[in-house]
Structures are given as C-alpha cells and as structure tokens.
Design a protein around this motif. Structure first.
Motif, PDB file in Angstrom:
ATOM      1  N   THR A 310       0.841  -1.202   0.000  1.00 14.93           N
ATOM      2  CA  THR A 310       0.000   0.000   0.000  1.00 14.93           C
ATOM      3  C   THR A 310       0.876   1.253   0.000  1.00 14.93           C
ATOM      4  O   THR A 310       1.917   1.304   0.638  1.00 14.93           O
ATOM      5  N   LYS A 318      -4.257   6.069   3.614  1.00 14.82           N
ATOM      6  CA  LYS A 318      -3.905   4.763   4.170  1.00 14.82           C
ATOM      7  C   LYS A 318      -5.152   3.893   4.293  1.00 14.82           C
ATOM      8  O   LYS A 318      -5.164   2.741   3.869  1.00 14.82           O
ATOM      9  N   LYS A 319      -6.181   4.496   4.873  1.00 13.12           N
ATOM     10  CA  LYS A 319      -7.423   3.755   5.061  1.00 13.12           C
ATOM     11  C   LYS A 319      -7.952   3.231   3.721  1.00 13.12           C
ATOM     12  O   LYS A 319      -8.296   2.061   3.582  1.00 13.12           O
ATOM     13  N   THR A 321      -6.329   2.777   0.785  1.00 11.53           N
ATOM     14  CA  THR A 321      -5.499   1.792   0.081  1.00 11.53           C
ATOM     15  C   THR A 321      -5.463   0.462   0.829  1.00 11.53           C
ATOM     16  O   THR A 321      -5.501  -0.605   0.211  1.00 11.53           O
ATOM     17  N   VAL A 322      -5.399   0.519   2.155  1.00 10.51           N
ATOM     18  CA  VAL A 322      -5.333  -0.728   2.932  1.00 10.51           C
ATOM     19  C   VAL A 322      -6.631  -1.517   2.769  1.00 10.51           C
ATOM     20  O   VAL A 322      -6.609  -2.738   2.595  1.00 10.51           O
ATOM     21  N   LYS A 326      -6.696  -5.149   1.129  1.00 12.53           N
ATOM     22  CA  LYS A 326      -7.178  -6.309   1.884  1.00 12.53           C
ATOM     23  C   LYS A 326      -8.253  -7.065   1.118  1.00 12.53           C
ATOM     24  O   LYS A 326      -8.279  -8.299   1.127  1.00 12.53           O
ATOM     25  N   VAL A 341      -0.871  -8.369   2.678  1.00  5.82           N
ATOM     26  CA  VAL A 341      -0.880  -6.913   2.541  1.00  5.82           C
ATOM     27  C   VAL A 341       0.233  -6.318   3.396  1.00  5.82           C
ATOM     28  O   VAL A 341       0.378  -6.678   4.557  1.00  5.82           O
ATOM     29  N   ASP A 343       0.947  -3.072   5.030  1.00  3.37           N
ATOM     30  CA  ASP A 343       0.298  -1.780   5.323  1.00  3.37           C
ATOM     31  C   ASP A 343       1.128  -0.944   6.298  1.00  3.37           C
ATOM     32  O   ASP A 343       0.611  -0.058   6.963  1.00  3.37           O
TER      33      ASP A 343
END
Lengths: 494, 494
Positions: A310, A318-319, A321-322, A326, A341, A343
């Motif tokens: 990510t 971040k939120k 892409t993660v 996932k 993943v 992250d």
C-alpha cells in the motif's frame, strides 16, 4: 520475521564476489544464520517456510510411489558403523560422538564435567543406513514382507570443518528413503525412479534444470554399488549435487543380515536403495535464481507469492489503500494465491526493497490513484516488468503472471546451463577453460580412476555424472588418450 | 506395514496386567518398538502416520495464533546450560554429552576410538530454551521486534534410566514453542492461550478429556515462574501430563540478555513463554481408548478411518467383492473419508483381527450377499455394534458413524474420569484409597512444599494441577490441618 530490526547493509554484487553475494542474500532475505554453535545454522521462519513447502510437495510425491514415513533413532552404536567397511571409513572422520550421559559438578572448579561414561559410544546419525537396516533385519522374514518403502524427515550431523549456511553445515535437515526389495531389478528400478522424482521436483517446482545420471566409482556413496544423482548448475558455472539415489545392492543386507525366505523357501539377502535431498537445495535455489537485489523465489515454492504494497501519504489515503488491498488479498487467497498486505507506515521504497530482498515473485502496488482507477500495478521480481491490472481481472492476471515467472526462471536457468556447457577434447584447453571461468565440460574419459584423480588433482574438477541416455560417441580420454565410448560431465562443485 | 510378518501372540488383558497390556497393544497395533539403542524407539509407519496427523492439526492451530516455525541447532554448548541455575540443575542429570568429533582407528586393537576432543562439550538438546534465547538476544533489539512467536518440531534427548515406549523414551519427538513479549501480561496470556489450544486439541481430536490448570512450585518446569498443564486420566486411574505451557517470566531473558528498547527508549528484558507436547501423547491415547482387543483410534486422528474388508470363498466372489469394495472406497475417499480395501487372500477372521488390533474406527464388511443386496455391514470398533448400510447411503452413514464413534470415545473417557475422581478430606482415607486403586483425588492442601513432599513420599501421589476456575472453598490441609482455600488434584502419574 518481517518485524525484526532491519539490516541496513547492502548486498555485495555477484560480479564483485559471488561467495560473499551468496552469504549476503541469505542474510538479506532473512532465510538463515549461523548459530553460536560452530557450523550449526538457525533456519529462520522465512527460510523454514520454504523448507516446509519443499517437504509438503516432495512428501506427497513420495507417497504417490507407495512410500510411507517412519522415525528411527538419532543415535547409532559405534559397532553398527564398523560392520560396513567403506561406510565407516568415510563417516568416521566427521561424526559427533556421544561418550557420557550426564554432567556432574566438580566442587573444586565449580564447573560441570561430563560424567556417566557409556560402555559403547554413540554416533549422532550422519546417515541412517546402519540403524535402519538393523531394524529391517527384524522386520523382514518372508518375501511377503517386501518391498519395504520407508522414508524419514530428520536432522543429520556431519562434522564439517569448513561450513557455509545451507550448502555445508554441521547439522542439516533432510529426508532419507530406505527401501528393501526381493530382486535386484526392483531395487534398480526404485533407485532410478526416485532420482527422477527429484529431477521432476527440482525442475518443475524449484525451476532448477538438472542433469540426471550416474556417479563414477570414486564419487559414489560409501557402501553403495552405484549412485545416481541430479546435478544443477549455479550461476557461477559450478555444480551443485542436488540429490542422490543409491543402489546399495546387497552390501548392507549382508552386513546387517537383512534376509528373507523366498517363494521357494530359500533364504536370500534383500536388495536395497537409499535416497535423499537436504536443506542444501535451498542453497542451490538461491544460487540459481538470486540476483544483486537478493533472493528470487519460484512461485510454486514461494512462502509468499504476491505482496500487496500500500502506498499512502495521509491517514485517509492509508485507510483507502489498505481497505482496497485487503479486499484484493482475500480474493487472491480464495483463489489459492498466497498473498499478504504490507500496510506498514514506511516509505514505499523501503517496502519494495524488503520484498525484493526476500524474492517475493510479484509485487502489487496499491496507491490512491490505483484505487480510483480500480487497478493495481504489478511488478515482476524476476525481470522488473510492470503491468497495470484491472481489479476485476486480478485473480486471472496474477495467476498468469506467476506461471510466467515460474517458466521464465526455469528458462533462464536452462539457458545459463546450456551456454556454460562446453565440449572440450583437449586437456590443455580444458585446464585453460577452468582457469578462466567455471563451466560444465563434456569430455571423453577412459573410465579409469587414475585419470579421474589426476584431473581432480590438477583442476579441482570432478566428474559430476555420466548422464542418463548419454549419446554413444567414440573418442579419446582427455588425459591418457585411451579409447572412450561416451562423454561425461566435469565441473568444479560446491 | 500391514505386510510385515504377523505377531501371533495375544494381548494381555488390562485386568491381568495393565503395563503389560500397554506394551502388547503398542506391538499388536504396529505403532512402535524398541530399537537396538537402549531407550530409543523406532516409530513404525502406522504410529508415525498418527504423529503426522497430530502435527498437521496442531501446526494449523498454532499458525492460527500467528506462530511460525523455524529450526534451531540440536547441540547446546555446556556453558549455555550453566547460565540458568535451576535449569541446569534439573537437566544435567540426564543429558547426552558429545565430547569428540571423529572416530580413529587404534592399530593395536583394530577398534575405532573417539578422537578429536572438543574444547567445550556439546549437549544434545533436552529442551531448547538456552540455544533459542541466545539467538533471540540477537534478534530482539526494539519493541518493534516483539512479539516473537516461534515453534519448532524436533527430536529431543533425555537420558532416562527406565524407559517405556512413547511414555518415557530417551529420544522423543515434540514441538516446542518459544515466545518473547514486551509485557508480563502478554506473556501470561500467551502461556494460557497455548495450554487451551492443547486442551481443545486433546479433547476435540484425541477425544481425551483433560484437566487444565497450574502446577505447584515443586512440579513446575526448571527455570519457569510457573507452569500450566493439561492432565489426562488413563483407564487405570493414573494421570498423564499431556502438555505443558510455561510462563518463564524474565528468568531466561536475564540469563541470556534478551532485552529491547521500549517506546520510551528504555532497555527492558522481554517476558517469555515456552510450551510443548510430544509423542508421549500417543501413549496417553492408547491408555485412554484401547481395550483388550488392541488400539482404538479416534476417527478425527485415525490414519485409517474405515477399512472395507472383502469376504469371499472363490475367485469369482473375490472379483465381485473387491470390485464393489473399491468402488465404495473411491466414493468414501472422494467425500474425505480415509478408506482402504483389504482384499488379501486371508480368512475374514484374520483380517478383522488385524484391523481391530490397529484400532481402525469402522470396519465395512463386503461379502457376496452384501454385494447382491447393495449393502455393507458396518462394525464399530468402539462398541462392536453392527449396522447394515445401503450402498447409496454409504457416505452419509459412514460419516455419521465416525462422528458418533468420536463422541462416544470422549464421553466414555469423561465418564471414567468423573467416576474415578473423588473428594477426600481425610489423609488416612486418602492413603487407603490409593492402596486400593488409583483415582484422581480432590483434596485440600495448605500450599506448603513440605506437606506436598510428605504426601508424595508416603503415597507416590503428586499434585497434578490446581485447576483453572477452581471453586473457592474453605477447608483444612490433608496433612497439617492448616487452612486451605481450594482443593487441588492429586494422583499417581506416568
């Protein structure tokens, strides 16, 4: 463990120092390390996961051929070794000897000293023919008890003076198969069958092309009638013996009295084979595929096949892409792809660098723009090629890429092997070639141990194998000029 | 190996001699045998298949809790042991000591003698805390390196004087988990979590009901703060410690300097746990479920769940029944049942007898009449009950029967455990009970090591555990009459 403190040190290039490069890759990829016990390695979780995959695939292949697993003692009484002359001569030089069974406090020095001396010393198994065949002598009574087709996955100790992680260690892990048969032919067939199982595994899973063939008398296993082997070429042109399968004939059967009543009621000795591969193969895997960035794992054996990295510059990104990564990871996992993943709050470059070192076959980059475009950027570890993949096609495309990487690694290794195998008919050219650079040399040899020894003495090259289905071809021995009916493969070996 | 010459000898009944019965079952079921090396066993293919099943299930359970596998050296330098006082005191008495690294021919006697003395003797691991934590001291630098959650499946050597196959052997196989944490609480939670993983596995796979709890100071692992355990009751009323999980506190961390910089930049020692189960469990499995006919395998762990025994009196009948049996076996295998056809030219009774000894949960008899009627006769190994199953329903009915057998084995063992657990408040009754027959005794104990030692000395019973969620109950210590706030479980143990 990806969470261990990172080694910041770079990897020596292969051109600079191939040996140093190898050790750097083992360390950078977090596969193994030397322990505090001289010559014994610690196989780290990532390296052990690779060994688990090797075990799982090979074990299933063995079982397909009716082999079952068992477990025999780690200790071998000294007297057992003494029963097979060639065998003991070879292994006596390098075995760990247990002589006492407790430690006792010396009040004078406050130190613990070995106490409770054993009547007969025990050897920590360097190989288990003797202890297993002692057992077989009790198990085999009648032709109905045959064949015995047994394997064990165990640790082995050989007291090596110069060690190198995976390639040559005092303790290593391996499997050793031990079979007993009623006829010579059946044993010969089994010895051949198992070396072909190894060839299949090495080529189709580890992507390591190998030459399968027979060892010379000088190079065979101590105690065997003859030894079959698979030999792989490393990137530096040296050979690595990746697996062996021994036709033991009746040598051990006679020493350990493994005999049976045949259908006519006559007592016969059994015919035996033993065969093994070890954690050494992991060394070969590194030296076949690795590059100056680190390890490259063939997808079919990789502990991790695809890592979703990510990329974000804010908590919001971040939120986003993660979450996307996932979801894709779940899709991939459901389709049988080993995916994960990444992250972590690290710069993308740091993350890329780590997975490159570890040789994860495929990196899937997931940035905010990719999420918006419903895509990922796939980067192949083997050749660095990038491709944009739509998320709807991810399973199909990832599988296709993994297959392509698997194939490319094999093709590349085969190309290297072919490009670095030379036919040479003149001994001075042979010597010159090996002074310049290491290759496999296909040459005529008369069959005498003397010429073989002289070549080894003068060039360090040994006969790696007499390949199966070797072409009949008249020629003259490199050294003595006597007639030869086929070429054999010479190389320096790990 | 089903094709090995059959032991014709019968099995001693449990009533006659429970110890002898146990050894007879191990032999009759073809699980293991003593080797030529005193105290070391050979785990035979059928016994090893059981161990493989145990490994597979437990390993998956460990991995679900984020544990990964690795491999650490078999040899431990003597000086490592000396660093943890309690630990070395316990293990010094029973360790195999390697003192030399080769054998050398003595020309005078023609014998091989140990040569190449080591500067420092090496101990063959009796457990690996010391060598692993030496490694951890290099791996752990920062709080970001924690937790470390690592397990290894390996062989272990403890020089036992009186050995009994599976239950107490000089060499055995086990797994040992070793974790390191940033806080005491996290380590305590992990120690508890793993003992509950064991409880779940033992009860739901091995069908062995266990008491989970805490060991007393006298019974804890050498070097631990405290030890958690699972204790199973054998059919003879004795206890078998089936697994342990140790809260090591910071004891080893201090001895091996396993420390880290916490988030405030302060150096702290880690908190550790270790936990293990071994091939000993197989001994417990036999003594929990076996009967006078031999072993009984719980279906969820059985190497073979259903055997289709063909019954025939002519070649024609053989062809008919074997064909039908093979078809059914394929159906069952496709549905995930481990099934096999016994088509040998033996009398039905001989075949039944063999699979009974081996404890195969379900026998499916296929005779010519059954083929005609499109049925098989199912015979349960646990209670001998017969049922006629129509071939169209075979998958469904076999699965149902296997589930029922699994449940019945657990229920039966639990019933035995409950029936043989007694609350006793008087020490003379306590002694009398143990003279008459072995049971678990729930009694009050003041908490002093002295009373505990006296009971052990006088009755051979030890405190097996202080159960989790123990009821608070005021009472008086069996021996000294001092106040006690809870009961603990006493028993004689294997």
């Amino acid at each position: 463990m990806s969470n261990q403190s990172e080694t910041k040190k770079g990897i020596t290039t292969r051109e600079e120092d191939y040996s140093k490069w190898y050790l750097d890759v083992v360390e950078a990829a977090d596969l193994a390390e030397n322990s505090s016990v001289r010559g014994c390695m610690v196989i780290k979780p990532y390296g052990y996961a690779l060994w688990e995959n090797i075990q799982k695939i090979l074990d299933a292949k063995f079982k397909e051929t009716d082999v079952v697993n068992a477990y025999f003692p780690i200790f071998i009484p000294k007297s057992f070794f003494e029963r097979e002359a060639e065998h003991v001569e070879h292994f006596a030089k390098e075995c760990a000897v247990v002589t006492h069974h407790r430690l006792e406090l010396d009040p004078a020095t406050g130190k613990l000293n070995p106490a409770g001396p054993l009547e007969e010393p025990l050897i920590v198994r360097p190989t288990s023919e003797t202890i297993i065949y002692d057992t077989y002598s009790r198990w085999v009574q009648s032709y109905r008890d045959l064949p015995l087709l047994i394997n064990q996955w165990v640790n082995i100790v050989r007291w090596e003076m110069r060690t190198r992680v995976f390639l040559r260690t005092m303790e290593f892990l391996w499997q050793e198969g031990h079979t007993a048969h009623a006829s010579r032919q059946e044993a010969e067939d089994r010895a051949k069958q198992m070396v072909l199982v190894y060839k299949d595994f090495l080529e189709n899973y580890l992507a390591m092309p190998v030459l399968a063939g027979r060892k010379t008398e000088a190079e065979k296993f101590a105690g065997a009638d003859y030894t079959l082997c698979v030999e792989a070429m490393m990137q530096d042109g040296k050979a690595l013996q990746a697996g062996t399968s021994h036709m033991l004939g009746q040598n051990f059967a006679k020493s350990f009295n493994v005999s049976f009543l045949d259908e006519k009621g006559e007592r016969q000795f059994v015919w035996q084979t033993s065969w093994g591969v070890s954690t050494r193969m992991i060394g070969g895997l590194i030296m076949t595929h690795g590059d100056d960035k680190g390890m490259i794992m063939p997808p079919k054996i990789a502990p991790l096949q695809a890592v979703l990295v990510t990329i974000f510059a804010s908590e919001e990104e971040k939120k986003l892409t993660v979450e996307a990564a996932k979801e894709l990871a779940e899709k991939l996992k459901a389709a049988g792809v080993i995916a994960k993943v990444d992250d972590r709050d690290e710069r993308p470059g740091v993350k890329y660098f780590e997975w490159e070192k570890k040789g994860v076959p495929l990196r899937l980059e997931v940035g905010p723009k990719d999420v918006a475009k419903k895509q990922v950027i796939a980067v192949r570890r083997d050749n660095g090629e990038k491709a944009v993949i739509g998320v709807d096609e991810i399973v199909k495309q990832v599988k296709k890429l993994l297959e392509s990487i698997q194939k490319n690694l094999f093709d590349r290794a085969l190309k290297n092997q072919l490009a670095n195998t030379k036919e040479i008919d003149d001994y001075s050219k042979f010597k010159k070639q090996l002074e310049e650079n290491d290759v496999f040399i296909s040459s005529h040899w008369c069959g005498s141990a003397q010429c073989e020894a002289q070549i080894k003495e003068e060039t360090k090259a040994t006969i790696r194998c007499i390949p199966f289905n070797n072409k009949a071809e008249k020629g003259k021995c490199l050294v003595c000029g006597q007639e030869s009916k086929e070429r054999v493969i010479f190389a320096k070996a790990y």
